[in-house]
Design a protein around this motif. Structure first.
Motif, mmCIF file in Angstrom:
data_model
loop_
_atom_site.group_PDB
_atom_site.id
_atom_site.type_symbol
_atom_site.label_atom_id
_atom_site.label_comp_id
_atom_site.label_asym_id
_atom_site.label_seq_id
_atom_site.Cartn_x
_atom_site.Cartn_y
_atom_site.Cartn_z
ATOM 1 N N LEU A 92 17.051 -14.943 4.098
ATOM 2 C CA LEU A 92 16.073 -13.961 4.588
ATOM 3 C C LEU A 92 14.812 -13.987 3.715
ATOM 4 O O LEU A 92 13.695 -13.864 4.224
ATOM 5 N N ALA A 95 12.886 -17.128 4.482
ATOM 6 C CA ALA A 95 12.274 -17.046 5.816
ATOM 7 C C ALA A 95 11.109 -16.063 5.854
ATOM 8 O O ALA A 95 10.392 -15.993 6.851
ATOM 9 N N GLY A 96 10.942 -15.280 4.788
ATOM 10 C CA GLY A 96 9.841 -14.304 4.765
ATOM 11 C C GLY A 96 10.198 -13.009 5.469
ATOM 12 O O GLY A 96 9.341 -12.159 5.699
ATOM 13 N N ILE A 97 11.487 -12.860 5.827
ATOM 14 C CA ILE A 97 11.917 -11.643 6.517
ATOM 15 C C ILE A 97 12.112 -10.510 5.504
ATOM 16 O O ILE A 97 11.827 -9.358 5.777
ATOM 17 N N GLU A 99 11.163 -9.193 1.700
ATOM 18 C CA GLU A 99 10.246 -9.396 0.572
ATOM 19 C C GLU A 99 11.006 -9.287 -0.742
ATOM 20 O O GLU A 99 11.840 -8.394 -0.896
ATOM 21 N N LEU A 115 18.669 -17.559 12.646
ATOM 22 C CA LEU A 115 19.543 -16.479 12.191
ATOM 23 C C LEU A 115 19.776 -15.556 13.381
ATOM 24 O O LEU A 115 18.832 -15.087 13.986
ATOM 25 N N THR A 119 19.400 -12.586 19.425
ATOM 26 C CA THR A 119 19.545 -11.156 19.178
ATOM 27 C C THR A 119 18.284 -10.461 19.680
ATOM 28 O O THR A 119 17.202 -11.021 19.633
ATOM 29 N N ALA A 136 7.576 -15.012 21.321
ATOM 30 C CA ALA A 136 6.495 -14.277 20.655
ATOM 31 C C ALA A 136 6.964 -13.761 19.299
ATOM 32 O O ALA A 136 6.213 -13.774 18.323
ATOM 33 N N ARG B 11 -0.948 -11.089 15.463
ATOM 34 C CA ARG B 11 0.231 -11.121 16.323
ATOM 35 C C ARG B 11 -0.029 -10.432 17.660
ATOM 36 O O ARG B 11 0.848 -9.750 18.203
ATOM 37 N N LEU B 14 2.398 -11.299 20.375
ATOM 38 C CA LEU B 14 3.660 -10.565 20.299
ATOM 39 C C LEU B 14 3.494 -9.154 20.848
ATOM 40 O O LEU B 14 4.344 -8.658 21.604
ATOM 41 N N LYS B 94 15.598 -2.337 17.422
ATOM 42 C CA LYS B 94 15.226 -3.752 17.267
ATOM 43 C C LYS B 94 15.747 -4.302 15.935
ATOM 44 O O LYS B 94 15.201 -5.277 15.419
ATOM 45 N N ALA B 96 18.325 -6.036 15.063
ATOM 46 C CA ALA B 96 18.770 -7.435 15.036
ATOM 47 C C ALA B 96 17.581 -8.390 14.947
ATOM 48 O O ALA B 96 17.629 -9.389 14.221
ATOM 49 N N LEU B 97 16.509 -8.070 15.681
ATOM 50 C CA LEU B 97 15.331 -8.939 15.647
ATOM 51 C C LEU B 97 14.616 -8.864 14.298
ATOM 52 O O LEU B 97 14.132 -9.872 13.793
ATOM 53 N N ILE B 98 14.569 -7.665 13.745
ATOM 54 C CA ILE B 98 13.903 -7.495 12.445
ATOM 55 C C ILE B 98 14.598 -8.352 11.389
ATOM 56 O O ILE B 98 13.961 -8.876 10.483
ATOM 57 N N LYS B 99 15.931 -8.513 11.548
ATOM 58 C CA LYS B 99 16.688 -9.290 10.568
ATOM 59 C C LYS B 99 16.763 -10.778 10.915
ATOM 60 O O LYS B 99 17.423 -11.541 10.221
ATOM 61 N N ALA B 100 16.146 -11.163 12.032
ATOM 62 C CA ALA B 100 16.256 -12.560 12.448
ATOM 63 C C ALA B 100 14.925 -13.299 12.502
ATOM 64 O O ALA B 100 14.908 -14.524 12.547
ATOM 65 N N ALA B 101 13.824 -12.590 12.513
ATOM 66 C CA ALA B 101 12.527 -13.267 12.609
ATOM 67 C C ALA B 101 11.516 -12.576 11.700
ATOM 68 O O ALA B 101 11.589 -11.363 11.502
ATOM 69 N N ALA B 102 10.599 -13.375 11.178
ATOM 70 C CA ALA B 102 9.579 -12.815 10.287
ATOM 71 C C ALA B 102 8.365 -12.398 11.116
ATOM 72 O O ALA B 102 7.695 -13.246 11.701
ATOM 73 N N PHE B 103 8.148 -11.110 11.192
ATOM 74 C CA PHE B 103 6.971 -10.599 11.902
ATOM 75 C C PHE B 103 6.633 -9.224 11.320
ATOM 76 O O PHE B 103 7.501 -8.565 10.760
ATOM 77 N N LEU B 108 6.100 -2.987 16.402
ATOM 78 C CA LEU B 108 7.089 -2.325 17.262
ATOM 79 C C LEU B 108 6.660 -0.903 17.644
ATOM 80 O O LEU B 108 6.611 -0.587 18.834
ATOM 81 N N ARG B 271 8.499 -2.445 3.236
ATOM 82 C CA ARG B 271 9.397 -3.437 2.649
ATOM 83 C C ARG B 271 10.829 -2.914 2.519
ATOM 84 O O ARG B 271 11.768 -3.690 2.349
ATOM 85 N N ILE B 274 13.938 -2.830 6.244
ATOM 86 C CA ILE B 274 15.044 -3.750 6.546
ATOM 87 C C ILE B 274 16.287 -3.408 5.724
ATOM 88 O O ILE B 274 17.414 -3.618 6.170
#
Lengths: 281, 277
Positions: A92, A95-97, A99, A115, A119, A136, B11, B14, B94, B96-103, B108, B271, B274
């Motif tokens: 994580l 991946a930058g998810i 910090e 990951l 989901t 997106a 973004r 998005l 959201k 699951a998405l917060i933990k799977a992609a960096a944005f 949201l 920060r 998550i």
């Protein structure tokens, strides 16, 4: 990859064949903490109990601490360790998810974290509509997606179901859709966290083939797996995490030998790992 | 604030995808689509009109046609209330998405507000059309006042985005925020002049508390942003008048403060979000 906080010294042969300018991942003194056994606040506690007693304050648990990693272009890094060792947290952070709370992580290039595939899909929307939203989230531009869309749909093998609400999809179909979108763009850094068990056997084979292609083209691949056999067959380098700290890192075969020996010494069940089939990773 | 805007602009794909997906999902399988969003205030309008005007005879002359007067207030309140309610859980849904992609996760709550804005604009068009066909004697006859809706909607959006950013971040940390907010919004509904005007408050306060207390109470009520919004929208739609300067000033200040404070609160928790999910 070079060792900085590793408890074992780095053998000369493990140095990456890249110049410093080829560094793709540079983590220095990386630390991430969580609150151990924390309870969420309530409006009442927020308003009337701003400073909880010392004993009831949540304690900080370092999921990662003092992690130093440097990976160069062309490497495949395997991450091993027991459950709770910090493998997923490290992914994580890379991946930058997540910090870092301490230190820095510098990743050069486009990162694709595989990951939790698929989901966050919206069950009321069709597969095609979910592709747009999921893409997106992954940072794929709309104009790029228009060109990628046919390939994504074809790879997912969903056929006419792509225009049906995914409420009617099986979990395997959703995972296939997620995998197809997530792997549609060539990344510089590919992060895989136990995601290779997607769909049925033929589709898993197809996924492995695509990942193999991506591995050849990506500058850096980071793989988390409990399968030592799979990591041994795939990785050039490895890092062994133990309780959030780097226990050892360097050339994959040496690190994995150390890890496997440790697992076998700790548990008789560990012996089974020797016989794992890399294909099942 | 600058970094927030930069992140949102970066973004925007998005943001657009999220709003589009939410709109499609909310109308999926519904023949009436966005009309469902305005059916709720229309039904509430009918109930309050029947009870207050027909049964109790409380609809004042200045508020006639009372159904239109009610509808303006109810539609404005629904937009603010639904924006706040959606923002409480938007990050948890959201997870699951917060933990799977960096944005930037702040897209949201912002997307949730923008989705609500589309519904609100649909409702606002219906309100304006109804007010054009069912005009009271108090209406000035000028439709130029409707142009004020553009800055009004802009201020309202700033206000709700600010509230949504703050509440969404706090909603992750505070577990019973939803339950408390439900009660707060219920009180806010009755304190906001959805069913009456600020002028009535001033009159009643003067009659019961004296000439000095009336304006003071009305001033305190104006601290409630929904009260100011309702007053401003009614001036523009129901009375066809210019929105008073005090309302513009108050609204601009409230929108600015909400946006800056909401952004600051979100940035403070960003920060850690998550880790709490």
């Amino acid at each position: 990859m070079t060792a900085a906080s590793s408890s074992s010294s780095e053998p000369p042969g493990a140095d990456p064949p890249n110049s410093p300018g080829d560094t793709v991942l540079d983590a220095r003194g990386l630390g991430v903490w969580y609150r151990a056994g924390h309870q969420k606040q309530t409006v009442r506690s927020l308003l009337f109990n701003r400073k909880p007693a010392e004993s009831s304050r949540p304690k900080l648990k370092w999921a990662l601490r003092d992690v130093d990693l440097r990976c160069g272009s062309g490497q495949t890094l395997g991450i091993v360790g027991h459950n709770g060792a910090g493998k997923s947290t490290l992914c994580l952070a890379i991946a930058g998810i997540l910090e870092p709370d301490e230190g820095t992580v510098d990743v050069r290039g486009r990162v694709c974290p595989l990951l939790g595939l698929g989901t966050g899909f919206n069950k009321d929307l069709t597969g095609r509509e979910n592709i747009r939203t999921y893409a997106a989230f992954l940072g794929i531009k709309r104009r790029d997606l228009d060109a990628l869309m046919p390939g994504i749909i074809e790879f997912s093998e969903l056929g006419d179901a792509i225009d049906q609400p995914i409420r009617g999809y099986s979990s395997g179909m959703r995972a296939r859709l997620g995998f197809s979108v997530a792997t549609a763009v060539e990344p510089d850094v590919l992060i895989l966290d136990e995601v290779l068990a997607v769909g049925d056997a033929p589709f898993r084979a197809k996924c492995r083939a695509r990942l193999k292609e991506m591995m050849q083209r990506s500058r850096l691949i980071v793989i988390v797996s409990h399968s030592v056999a799979f990591l041994r067959s795939t990785c050039t380098h490895a890092v062994w995490l133990d309780q959030g700290r780097v226990r050892t890192q360097g050339e994959a075969s040496r690190v994995l030998d150390d890890y496997q020996a440790w697992v076998v010494s700790k548990s008789p069940a560990g012996e089974a790992m020797e016989f794992e089939d890399a294909e099942d990773a | 604030m600058r970094s927030t805007l930069t992140n949102l602009l970066k973004r925007r794909d998005l943001l657009a995808a999220l709003v589009s997906a939410e709109l499609r999902a909310s109308s999926a399988g519904m023949r009436l689509g966005s009309l469902w969003w305005v059916l709720d205030p229309i039904l509430m309008m009918l109930v309050y009109w029947l009870v207050l005007d027909v049964l109790l005879g409380r609809g004042r002359e200045a508020y006639q046609p009372f159904p239109v007067f009610l509808l303006v207030g109810l539609v404005v309140f629904k937009h603010v209330a639904s924006g706040i309610e959606r923002s409480i859980t938007v990050l948890r849904t959201k997870e699951a998405l917060i933990k799977a992609a960096a944005f930037p996760t702040m897209v949201l709550p912002v997307a949730a507000v923008l989705t609500g804005l589309v519904h609100f604009l649909f409702g606002l068009v219906i309100v304006v059309v109804v007010s054009l066909f069912w005009r009271g004697e108090q209406h000035s006859g000028s439709y130029a006042a409707l142009l004020q809706l553009v800055p009004l909607v802009a201020f309202q959006t700033m206000l709700v985005v600010g509230l949504a950013m703050a509440i969404s971040a706090i909603g992750v940390v505070v577990q019973d925020l939803r339950a408390v907010t439900t009660h707060v919004m219920r009180v806010a509904f009755w304190l906001s002049p959805c069913l009456y005007g600020l002028d009535l408050v001033r009159e009643v306060a003067e009659a019961r508390l004296g000439d000095a207390a009336g304006p003071v109470l009305a001033t305190y009520l104006a601290l409630n942003p929904i009260a100011v919004l309702n007053t401003a929208y009614r001036e523009a739609i129901f009375y066809g008048q210019g929105v008073p300067l005090w309302a513009w000033g108050t609204l601009a200040a409230q929108a600015g403060v909400c946006l800056l404070a909401g952004n600051a609160i979100y940035q403070h928790h960003d920060r850690r979000i998550i880790k709490f999910l």
